[in-house]
Design a protein around this motif. Sequence first.
Motif, PDB file in Angstrom:
ATOM      1  N   GLY A 187       0.784  -1.223   0.000  1.00  0.00           N
ATOM      2  CA  GLY A 187       0.000   0.000   0.000  1.00  0.00           C
ATOM      3  C   GLY A 187       0.817   1.276   0.000  1.00  0.00           C
ATOM      4  N   LEU A 188       1.967   1.268  -0.664  1.00  0.00           N
ATOM      5  CA  LEU A 188       2.844   2.439  -0.686  1.00  0.00           C
ATOM      6  C   LEU A 188       2.726   3.188  -2.021  1.00  0.00           C
ATOM      7  CD1 LEU A 188       6.082   0.882   0.849  1.00  0.00           C
ATOM      8  CD2 LEU A 188       4.485   2.443   1.969  1.00  0.00           C
ATOM      9  N   ALA A 189       3.028   4.473  -1.984  1.00  0.00           N
ATOM     10  CA  ALA A 189       3.155   5.238  -3.212  1.00  0.00           C
ATOM     11  C   ALA A 189       4.316   4.671  -4.023  1.00  0.00           C
ATOM     12  CB  ALA A 189       3.368   6.711  -2.904  1.00  0.00           C
ATOM     13  N   ALA A 190       4.294   4.931  -5.340  1.00  0.00           N
ATOM     14  CA  ALA A 190       5.278   4.265  -6.191  1.00  0.00           C
ATOM     15  C   ALA A 190       5.633   5.105  -7.409  1.00  0.00           C
ATOM     16  CB  ALA A 190       4.733   2.911  -6.642  1.00  0.00           C
ATOM     17  N   SER A 191       6.758   4.734  -8.017  1.00  0.00           N
ATOM     18  CA  SER A 191       7.232   5.368  -9.253  1.00  0.00           C
ATOM     19  C   SER A 191       7.808   4.289 -10.162  1.00  0.00           C
ATOM     20  CB  SER A 191       8.298   6.426  -8.945  1.00  0.00           C
ATOM     21  OG  SER A 191       8.826   6.969 -10.136  1.00  0.00           O
ATOM     22  N   LEU A 192       7.243   4.188 -11.367  1.00  0.00           N
ATOM     23  CA  LEU A 192       7.713   3.221 -12.355  1.00  0.00           C
ATOM     24  C   LEU A 192       8.108   3.876 -13.670  1.00  0.00           C
ATOM     25  CD1 LEU A 192       5.072   1.881 -10.758  1.00  0.00           C
ATOM     26  CD2 LEU A 192       5.576  -0.029 -12.258  1.00  0.00           C
ATOM     27  N   SER A 193       7.430   4.965 -14.037  1.00  0.00           N
ATOM     28  CA  SER A 193       7.412   5.413 -15.425  1.00  0.00           C
ATOM     29  C   SER A 193       8.579   6.308 -15.794  1.00  0.00           C
ATOM     30  CB  SER A 193       6.098   6.141 -15.709  1.00  0.00           C
ATOM     31  OG  SER A 193       5.001   5.277 -15.525  1.00  0.00           O
TER      32      SER A 193
END
Length: 358
Positions: A187-193
Amino acid sequence: MSRKVRADIHLDAIVHNYRLAKAQAPGARAVAVVKANAYGHGAVPVARRLAAEVDAFGVACIEEALELRAAGITQPVVLLEGFFDADELPVIAREGFWPALHSEHQLEWLEQASLPQAIPVWLKVDTGMHRLGFEPEVVPAMVARLRDCSSVSDVLLMTHFACSDEPEHGMTEVQLARFSKLIDELGLAASLSNSAAVMAWPEAYRQWLRPGVMLYGATPFEQSNAVADQLQPAMTLSSEIIAVREVPAGETVGYGATYRCDKPSRIGTVAMGYGDGYPRHARTGTPVVVEGQRTALVGRVSMDMLTVDLTDLPQAGVGSRVELWGGQLPVSDVARWCDTIPYTLLTCLTPRVPRFYD
């Protein structure tokens, strides 16, 4: 200035490209990646122009981040390779940097640190690129340790795609599935892009985007892409013809005599070479634009000069403007002829080429 080599940097184009990235995922925030001197465009001028609207900047290391702070940039700065020594941690806390965390030794340094204030951490997950990051199965335990660490204020998950610039490649779906499972669990914020994922993989959008090369108007794709087609080139690399030769059929041009004229030819010499960062391995046929018309490089690139075919451009002569890449000639077109990628051409431009900002 006597030698006419120059790189004109179009800052409004960079703003346009940043806004285009954010428009793909309304509501998401975006890290403007300005590592490697903003891909050769000048990190400080670029950051200053973006500062009014950017959410955060991204750099490779603390030296690049400190350069931004010294220039008056106050936004958060993500250290994409994290920290290389425990001694960096007090500086990171003082300056408000957000480090990536990719290895056990970094976590141990953080647990042992006594910082003036807690810092956000971007925990890197290795979903298949196998360059940096923790294996997915150990990430929950790493998150638990970070949550127990007094030096950490927040945890965000990040990963990096290996093949997002190849839309038909199945690797991106594999990585996305592995990462999405963790996000659902933790349930954490994320960065992929990264840039390619911003433009081609809406399934990867999360709370933070990381546009890099697209900020500078270069496409990472071999094929056409609807978003990439809207990018504006941020650099025009140009010079001038400094000499013209009438070369008989059968004669050769340049080092190694690798190019032989198959007819009487008019050859122009351009003040631009690998000492400026133009690739020595550019092949005969690599496009250039002279007085608004495309022609081609012939022979080998030398340190300070290269030669182009002016046979079908009778109006061109000494003083004619030559665009090596820019609005008339995408850097990606040049990269293909050089068997490389736009990233390389932009970042390898040397300090000998003066930058002019508009």
